[in-house]
Design a protein around this motif. Structure first.
Motif, PDB file in Angstrom:
ATOM      1  N   PRO A  99       1.016  -1.410  -0.075  1.00 15.68           N
ATOM      2  CA  PRO A  99      -0.104  -0.005  -0.031  1.00 15.68           C
ATOM      3  C   PRO A  99       0.804   1.228   0.165  1.00 15.68           C
ATOM      4  N   LYS A 139       0.624   4.169  -2.945  1.00 14.42           N
ATOM      5  CA  LYS A 139       0.636   5.774  -2.632  1.00 14.42           C
ATOM      6  C   LYS A 139       1.430   6.552  -3.561  1.00 14.42           C
ATOM      7  N   TYR A 191      -1.117  -8.163   3.305  1.00 13.92           N
ATOM      8  CA  TYR A 191      -1.662  -6.880   2.891  1.00 13.92           C
ATOM      9  C   TYR A 191      -2.923  -7.014   2.026  1.00 13.92           C
ATOM     10  N   ASP A 250      -6.739  -6.309   0.534  1.00 10.67           N
ATOM     11  CA  ASP A 250      -7.436  -5.484  -0.432  1.00 10.67           C
ATOM     12  C   ASP A 250      -7.563  -4.199   0.032  1.00 10.67           C
ATOM     13  N   ALA A 251      -8.374  -3.939   0.985  1.00 15.21           N
ATOM     14  CA  ALA A 251      -8.907  -2.577   1.237  1.00 15.21           C
ATOM     15  C   ALA A 251      -7.592  -1.599   1.665  1.00 15.21           C
ATOM     16  N   ALA A 252      -6.525  -2.261   2.310  1.00 14.86           N
ATOM     17  CA  ALA A 252      -5.198  -1.353   2.259  1.00 14.86           C
ATOM     18  C   ALA A 252      -4.720  -0.683   0.948  1.00 14.86           C
ATOM     19  N   TYR A 253      -5.034  -1.525  -0.184  1.00 15.12           N
ATOM     20  CA  TYR A 253      -4.773  -0.880  -1.462  1.00 15.12           C
ATOM     21  C   TYR A 253      -5.646   0.153  -1.913  1.00 15.12           C
ATOM     22  N   SER A 254      -6.686  -0.264  -1.860  1.00  6.86           N
ATOM     23  CA  SER A 254      -7.923   0.658  -2.098  1.00  6.86           C
ATOM     24  C   SER A 254      -8.033   1.924  -1.625  1.00  6.86           C
ATOM     25  N   ASP A 255      -7.702   1.846  -0.212  1.00  7.90           N
ATOM     26  CA  ASP A 255      -7.581   2.974   0.695  1.00  7.90           C
ATOM     27  C   ASP A 255      -6.323   4.014   0.161  1.00  7.90           C
ATOM     28  N   GLN A 256      -5.682   3.417  -0.650  1.00  7.31           N
ATOM     29  CA  GLN A 256      -4.513   4.199  -1.123  1.00  7.31           C
ATOM     30  C   GLN A 256      -4.687   4.666  -2.419  1.00  7.31           C
TER      31      GLN A 256
END
Length: 379
Positions: free
Chosen positions: A21, A25, A46, A48-54
């Motif tokens: 993530p 970013k 890691y 999926d939500a951590a990637y979408s949050d970035q």
């Protein structure tokens, strides 16, 4: 705007991912759009939500439209040929491409019109250190090799003074003082072992001793090897024979041997023979990090522990995959360090005058640039 794709790794046992993530970013801040296949980071911790949050777009695994639109594919190991062919002509693939004598990869890159950068070929110069994926992953392998050995050994690593008497520290012999070997030295010393290091390059003595280990001086011959581009050069058969004779007495007294000696693109030198194993005590442990290249030690098997007359032989290939969270984090930072200079004002371009780019760019738009590596002897 460069479009980046981070796929699910398809190689069996591969738990790492090419972006975290944090690096997603960073790429977005450089003007890229980033797509991450769903579940790609789960094995390395890691979500999926951590990637979408970035700001990353989550896409289905193998989604044809996403692959065909990607300008840059970041991977740990190369996807299968049929997946690479989904990319559009001129797309760039960046990863540990296993380029040595890889004619099949060369054919795929040519036919699909792809560009590719093999991190294994990154020049070993000071400016490249932050992008040096081989070093970041070897560091982890050296660390984990000692933990495996300590867990398998039938005695303590440190010296202990108890009411029942004093326990002497384990003796660890490390073959090879590259990145993995030096990290193995540091880890074994932290655990309290007495550490000896054998390397064909006398120049590494100072590094070894600065970590508290004892350097085994190379045998006196007329053809002592040195190093080239930060890698050990291939030693002559005569030198290696003399070194093996020297090692035999050391190993006879050792509790643990960690084998790290490798030469890029060539079979690993056989440093521990069956005769030398016969002299090791039952309960001793050998961890062979070069097992995937043929092994420094006789009878080691990739990914397996072999009990040979009481001596445990651990085939320590792919050890970074056993520490996937930090292995992925370091690898992903390596990719950012390599690619950040190629991205300016939302545009992506490769500077072929940059020795880092030129050194590891094995193909450009389907034209093979490093045929000496991919298809040696073809011409």
């Amino acid at each position: 705007m460069p479009r980046l794709l981070i796929p699910v790794e398809s190689t069996p046992g591969e738990t790492r991912i090419a972006a975290t993530p944090d690096t997603v970013k960073k790429f977005i801040s450089l003007g890229c759009s980033v797509s991450v296949e769903r579940g790609a980071g789960v094995a390395s911790g890691y979500l999926d939500a951590a990637y979408s949050d970035q700001g990353a777009a989550l896409v289905a695994v193998g989604d044809t439209s996403t692959w065909s639109q990607a300008d840059i594919l970041l991977c740990v190991q190369p996807p299968p040929s049929e997946n690479l062919r989904r990319l559009h002509q001129g797309a760039l693939v960046v990863g540990l491409m296993a380029p040595y004598a890889n004619a099949a990869l060369a054919t795929t890159l040519e036919q699909a019109g792809l560009s590719a950068m093999a991190l294994e070929l990154l020049p070993r110069i000071s400016r490249a250190q932050s992008a040096d994926a081989l070093s970041s992953q070897a560091n982890i392998a050296g660390y984990k090799s000692v933990l495996l050995a300590s867990s398998a050994l039938d005695r303590y690593f440190p010296m202990l003074m108890t009411a029942a008497g004093t326990v002497q520290p384990a003796k660890v012999v490390i073959l090879g003082a590259g990145v993995a070997g030096l990290q193995a030295v540091a880890t074994a010393r932290r655990l309290g072992a007495v550490v000896y290091v054998s390397d064909i390059r006398p120049a590494v003595k100072e590094q070894v001793e600065s970590l508290g280990a004892r350097f085994i001086e190379p045998p006196e011959t007329d053809d002592k090897p040195a190093e080239s581009g930060g890698y050990a050069k291939q030693a002559s058969d005569a030198f290696l024979a003399a070194q093996r004779q020297q090692l035999s007495d050391q190993l006879a007294e050792a509790d643990v041997a960690i084998c790290t000696a490798q030469v890029p693109g060539r079979r690993a030198p056989r440093l521990i023979s069956e005769d030398m194993l016969d002299r090791m005590r039952p309960g001793a442990v050998v961890v062979d990090l070069a097992v995937a290249q043929g092994g420094n030690c006789a009878e080691t098997v990739p990914g397996q522990t072999v009990d040979r007359k009481g001596v445990k032989l651990i085939g320590g290939n792919d050890l970074p995959c056993t520490v996937p969270n930090h292995a992925s984090a370091l690898y992903a930072r390596n990719l950012v360090a390599l690619l950040e200079p190629t991205m300016k004002d939302g545009q992506f371009s490769l500077d072929l005058d940059d020795e880092l780019i030129a050194g590891c760019l094995i193909a450009q738009d389907g034209s093979i640039r490093r045929g000496d590596v991919l298809t040696p002897g073809a011409n």
